[in-house]
Scaffold this motif. Structure first.
Motif, PDB file in Angstrom:
ATOM      1  N   ALA A 126      51.226  44.484  61.416  1.00 26.24           N
ATOM      2  CA  ALA A 126      51.266  43.750  62.688  1.00 26.24           C
ATOM      3  C   ALA A 126      50.927  42.271  62.515  1.00 26.24           C
ATOM      4  CB  ALA A 126      50.332  44.395  63.699  1.00 26.24           C
ATOM      5  N   THR A 127      50.390  41.886  61.357  1.00 25.88           N
ATOM      6  CA  THR A 127      50.096  40.478  61.103  1.00 25.88           C
ATOM      7  C   THR A 127      51.336  39.698  60.678  1.00 25.88           C
ATOM      8  OG1 THR A 127      49.522  40.708  58.740  1.00 25.88           O
ATOM      9  CG2 THR A 127      47.747  41.078  60.364  1.00 25.88           C
ATOM     10  N   LEU A 128      52.436  40.384  60.387  1.00 24.33           N
ATOM     11  CA  LEU A 128      53.672  39.705  60.002  1.00 24.33           C
ATOM     12  C   LEU A 128      54.291  39.046  61.237  1.00 24.33           C
ATOM     13  CD1 LEU A 128      55.094  42.483  57.683  1.00 24.33           C
ATOM     14  CD2 LEU A 128      54.367  40.196  56.944  1.00 24.33           C
ATOM     15  N   PRO A 129      54.700  37.790  61.141  1.00 29.95           N
ATOM     16  CA  PRO A 129      55.266  37.098  62.299  1.00 29.95           C
ATOM     17  C   PRO A 129      56.450  37.822  62.943  1.00 29.95           C
ATOM     18  CG  PRO A 129      54.709  35.514  60.614  1.00 29.95           C
ATOM     19  CD  PRO A 129      54.518  36.873  60.003  1.00 29.95           C
ATOM     20  N   LEU A 130      57.340  38.406  62.151  1.00 31.42           N
ATOM     21  CA  LEU A 130      58.475  39.122  62.729  1.00 31.42           C
ATOM     22  C   LEU A 130      58.015  40.371  63.480  1.00 31.42           C
ATOM     23  CD1 LEU A 130      61.169  38.835  59.892  1.00 31.42           C
ATOM     24  CD2 LEU A 130      61.076  37.570  62.052  1.00 31.42           C
ATOM     25  N   ALA A 131      56.982  41.026  62.985  1.00 28.76           N
ATOM     26  CA  ALA A 131      56.437  42.195  63.687  1.00 28.76           C
ATOM     27  C   ALA A 131      55.776  41.767  64.992  1.00 28.76           C
ATOM     28  CB  ALA A 131      55.445  42.934  62.788  1.00 28.76           C
ATOM     29  N   ARG A 132      54.990  40.686  64.948  1.00 25.46           N
ATOM     30  CA  ARG A 132      54.338  40.186  66.169  1.00 25.46           C
ATOM     31  C   ARG A 132      55.354  39.832  67.239  1.00 25.46           C
ATOM     32  NH1 ARG A 132      50.847  37.031  62.789  1.00 25.46           N
ATOM     33  NH2 ARG A 132      52.070  35.212  63.340  1.00 25.46           N
ATOM     34  N   ALA A 133      56.523  39.362  66.811  1.00 25.67           N
ATOM     35  CA  ALA A 133      57.572  38.965  67.752  1.00 25.67           C
ATOM     36  C   ALA A 133      58.413  40.157  68.211  1.00 25.67           C
ATOM     37  CB  ALA A 133      58.467  37.908  67.112  1.00 25.67           C
ATOM     38  N   GLY A 134      58.102  41.355  67.711  1.00 26.30           N
ATOM     39  CA  GLY A 134      58.853  42.544  68.106  1.00 26.30           C
ATOM     40  C   GLY A 134      60.236  42.618  67.491  1.00 26.30           C
ATOM     41  N   MET A 135      60.428  41.962  66.356  1.00 31.22           N
ATOM     42  CA  MET A 135      61.749  41.859  65.747  1.00 31.22           C
ATOM     43  C   MET A 135      61.991  42.864  64.620  1.00 31.22           C
ATOM     44  SD  MET A 135      61.808  37.701  65.771  1.00 31.22           S
ATOM     45  CE  MET A 135      63.537  37.417  65.435  1.00 31.22           C
ATOM     46  N   LEU A 136      61.008  43.737  64.354  1.00 28.43           N
ATOM     47  CA  LEU A 136      61.124  44.711  63.268  1.00 28.43           C
ATOM     48  C   LEU A 136      60.790  46.115  63.751  1.00 28.43           C
ATOM     49  CD1 LEU A 136      59.212  42.916  60.352  1.00 28.43           C
ATOM     50  CD2 LEU A 136      61.686  43.063  60.648  1.00 28.43           C
ATOM     51  N   ASP A 137      61.447  47.089  63.148  1.00 28.85           N
ATOM     52  CA  ASP A 137      61.056  48.496  63.262  1.00 28.85           C
ATOM     53  C   ASP A 137      60.539  48.925  61.904  1.00 28.85           C
ATOM     54  OD1 ASP A 137      61.818  49.091  65.947  1.00 28.85           O
ATOM     55  OD2 ASP A 137      63.914  49.168  65.310  1.00 28.85           O
ATOM     56  N   PHE A 138      59.519  49.789  61.885  1.00 34.78           N
ATOM     57  CA  PHE A 138      58.943  50.268  60.635  1.00 34.78           C
ATOM     58  C   PHE A 138      59.011  51.786  60.556  1.00 34.78           C
ATOM     59  CE2 PHE A 138      56.542  46.301  61.354  1.00 34.78           C
ATOM     60  CZ  PHE A 138      56.768  45.666  60.145  1.00 34.78           C
ATOM     61  N   GLU A 139      59.294  52.279  59.365  1.00 35.12           N
ATOM     62  CA  GLU A 139      59.103  53.690  59.042  1.00 35.12           C
ATOM     63  C   GLU A 139      58.053  53.718  57.946  1.00 35.12           C
ATOM     64  OE1 GLU A 139      61.514  57.574  57.320  1.00 35.12           O
ATOM     65  OE2 GLU A 139      62.634  55.769  57.842  1.00 35.12           O
ATOM     66  N   ILE A 140      56.973  54.461  58.162  1.00 35.76           N
ATOM     67  CA  ILE A 140      55.858  54.510  57.215  1.00 35.76           C
ATOM     68  C   ILE A 140      55.747  55.931  56.678  1.00 35.76           C
ATOM     69  CG2 ILE A 140      53.363  54.207  56.927  1.00 35.76           C
ATOM     70  CD1 ILE A 140      53.558  52.197  59.305  1.00 35.76           C
ATOM     71  N   VAL A 141      55.804  56.047  55.347  1.00 37.46           N
ATOM     72  CA  VAL A 141      55.776  57.355  54.694  1.00 37.46           C
ATOM     73  C   VAL A 141      54.557  57.416  53.773  1.00 37.46           C
ATOM     74  CG1 VAL A 141      57.034  58.931  53.175  1.00 37.46           C
ATOM     75  CG2 VAL A 141      58.304  57.415  54.714  1.00 37.46           C
ATOM     76  N   PRO A 142      53.599  58.335  54.028  1.00 34.19           N
ATOM     77  CA  PRO A 142      52.477  58.485  53.102  1.00 34.19           C
ATOM     78  C   PRO A 142      52.978  59.076  51.784  1.00 34.19           C
ATOM     79  CG  PRO A 142      52.211  59.913  55.048  1.00 34.19           C
ATOM     80  CD  PRO A 142      53.513  59.221  55.178  1.00 34.19           C
ATOM     81  N   LEU A 143      52.410  58.616  50.680  1.00 32.43           N
ATOM     82  CA  LEU A 143      52.819  59.085  49.363  1.00 32.43           C
ATOM     83  C   LEU A 143      51.705  59.901  48.712  1.00 32.43           C
ATOM     84  CD1 LEU A 143      54.478  55.787  48.099  1.00 32.43           C
ATOM     85  CD2 LEU A 143      55.609  57.769  49.112  1.00 32.43           C
ATOM     86  N   LYS A 144      52.111  60.899  47.923  1.00 31.71           N
ATOM     87  CA  LYS A 144      51.168  61.727  47.174  1.00 31.71           C
ATOM     88  C   LYS A 144      51.517  61.613  45.693  1.00 31.71           C
ATOM     89  CE  LYS A 144      52.097  65.784  48.749  1.00 31.71           C
ATOM     90  NZ  LYS A 144      52.107  67.185  49.181  1.00 31.71           N
ATOM     91  N   PRO A 145      50.555  61.871  44.813  1.00 33.58           N
ATOM     92  CA  PRO A 145      50.862  61.834  43.380  1.00 33.58           C
ATOM     93  C   PRO A 145      51.935  62.883  43.047  1.00 33.58           C
ATOM     94  CG  PRO A 145      48.492  61.873  43.728  1.00 33.58           C
ATOM     95  CD  PRO A 145      49.133  62.125  45.064  1.00 33.58           C
ATOM     96  N   TYR A 146      52.787  62.530  42.087  1.00 27.12           N
ATOM     97  CA  TYR A 146      53.841  63.438  41.629  1.00 27.12           C
ATOM     98  C   TYR A 146      53.218  64.511  40.746  1.00 27.12           C
ATOM     99  CZ  TYR A 146      58.082  65.059  39.363  1.00 27.12           C
ATOM    100  OH  TYR A 146      59.097  65.848  38.886  1.00 27.12           O
ATOM    101  N   ALA A 147      53.343  65.769  41.142  1.00 24.87           N
ATOM    102  CA  ALA A 147      52.705  66.887  40.438  1.00 24.87           C
ATOM    103  C   ALA A 147      53.355  67.179  39.082  1.00 24.87           C
ATOM    104  CB  ALA A 147      52.735  68.134  41.311  1.00 24.87           C
ATOM    105  N   GLY A 148      54.596  66.747  38.888  1.00 22.19           N
ATOM    106  CA  GLY A 148      55.302  67.036  37.642  1.00 22.19           C
ATOM    107  C   GLY A 148      54.693  66.388  36.415  1.00 22.19           C
ATOM    108  N   PHE A 149      53.827  65.387  36.612  1.00 18.88           N
ATOM    109  CA  PHE A 149      53.184  64.724  35.477  1.00 18.88           C
ATOM    110  C   PHE A 149      51.804  65.296  35.148  1.00 18.88           C
ATOM    111  CE2 PHE A 149      55.784  60.766  36.651  1.00 18.88           C
ATOM    112  CZ  PHE A 149      56.809  61.138  35.796  1.00 18.88           C
ATOM    113  N   SER A 150      51.336  66.259  35.939  1.00 19.74           N
ATOM    114  CA  SER A 150      50.018  66.828  35.664  1.00 19.74           C
ATOM    115  C   SER A 150      50.102  67.748  34.451  1.00 19.74           C
ATOM    116  CB  SER A 150      49.475  67.572  36.878  1.00 19.74           C
ATOM    117  OG  SER A 150      50.327  68.649  37.199  1.00 19.74           O
ATOM    118  N   LEU A 151      49.002  67.850  33.765  1.00 18.85           N
ATOM    119  CA  LEU A 151      48.957  68.699  32.577  1.00 18.85           C
ATOM    120  C   LEU A 151      48.951  70.178  32.980  1.00 18.85           C
ATOM    121  CD1 LEU A 151      46.284  66.739  30.532  1.00 18.85           C
ATOM    122  CD2 LEU A 151      48.756  66.717  30.223  1.00 18.85           C
ATOM    123  N   PRO A 152      49.629  71.023  32.192  1.00 15.79           N
ATOM    124  CA  PRO A 152      49.651  72.468  32.506  1.00 15.79           C
ATOM    125  C   PRO A 152      48.304  73.121  32.311  1.00 15.79           C
ATOM    126  CG  PRO A 152      51.017  71.977  30.564  1.00 15.79           C
ATOM    127  CD  PRO A 152      50.438  70.692  31.062  1.00 15.79           C
TER     128      PRO A 152
END
Length: 94
Positions: A68-94
């Motif tokens: 919301a501190t971004l000037p374009l966001a303050r002006a209502g000129m942007l839409d956001f999609e926010i996706v939480p990320l989790k660690p990739y399990a494929g790199f964990s040790l067996p």
């Protein structure tokens, strides 16, 4: 915690001239957010006007507050999609 943020310019509501007026201050704020460690990586989108970035925050609320501190966001000129990320399990040790 890291989040993937996709932003899209509201080009159906605002003209190129509207965006051009705020681009310098938008860039300055984007650099500031990178300098404080909020933005980890950022790209322009190739499919439409906007950006894609990986950000670091304690929770989704902090992501919203900081974006919301971004000037374009303050002006209502942007839409956001926010996706939480989790660690990739494929790199964990067996």
């Amino acid at each position: 915690m890291q989040f993937l943020v996709l932003s899209r310019r509201r080009t159906n509501q605002f003209s190129d001239a509207d965006f051009e007026q705020l681009v310098p201050s938008e860039g300055a704020q984007a650099r500031h957010l990178y300098s404080i460690g909020f933005t980890r990586q950022i790209w322009h989108r190739g499919d439409m006007p906007g950006a894609c970035q990986v950000v670091e925050a304690k929770d989704e609320g902090e992501v919203h507050e900081t974006l919301a501190t971004l000037p374009l966001a303050r002006a209502g000129m942007l839409d956001f999609e926010i996706v939480p990320l989790k660690p990739y399990a494929g790199f964990s040790l067996p």
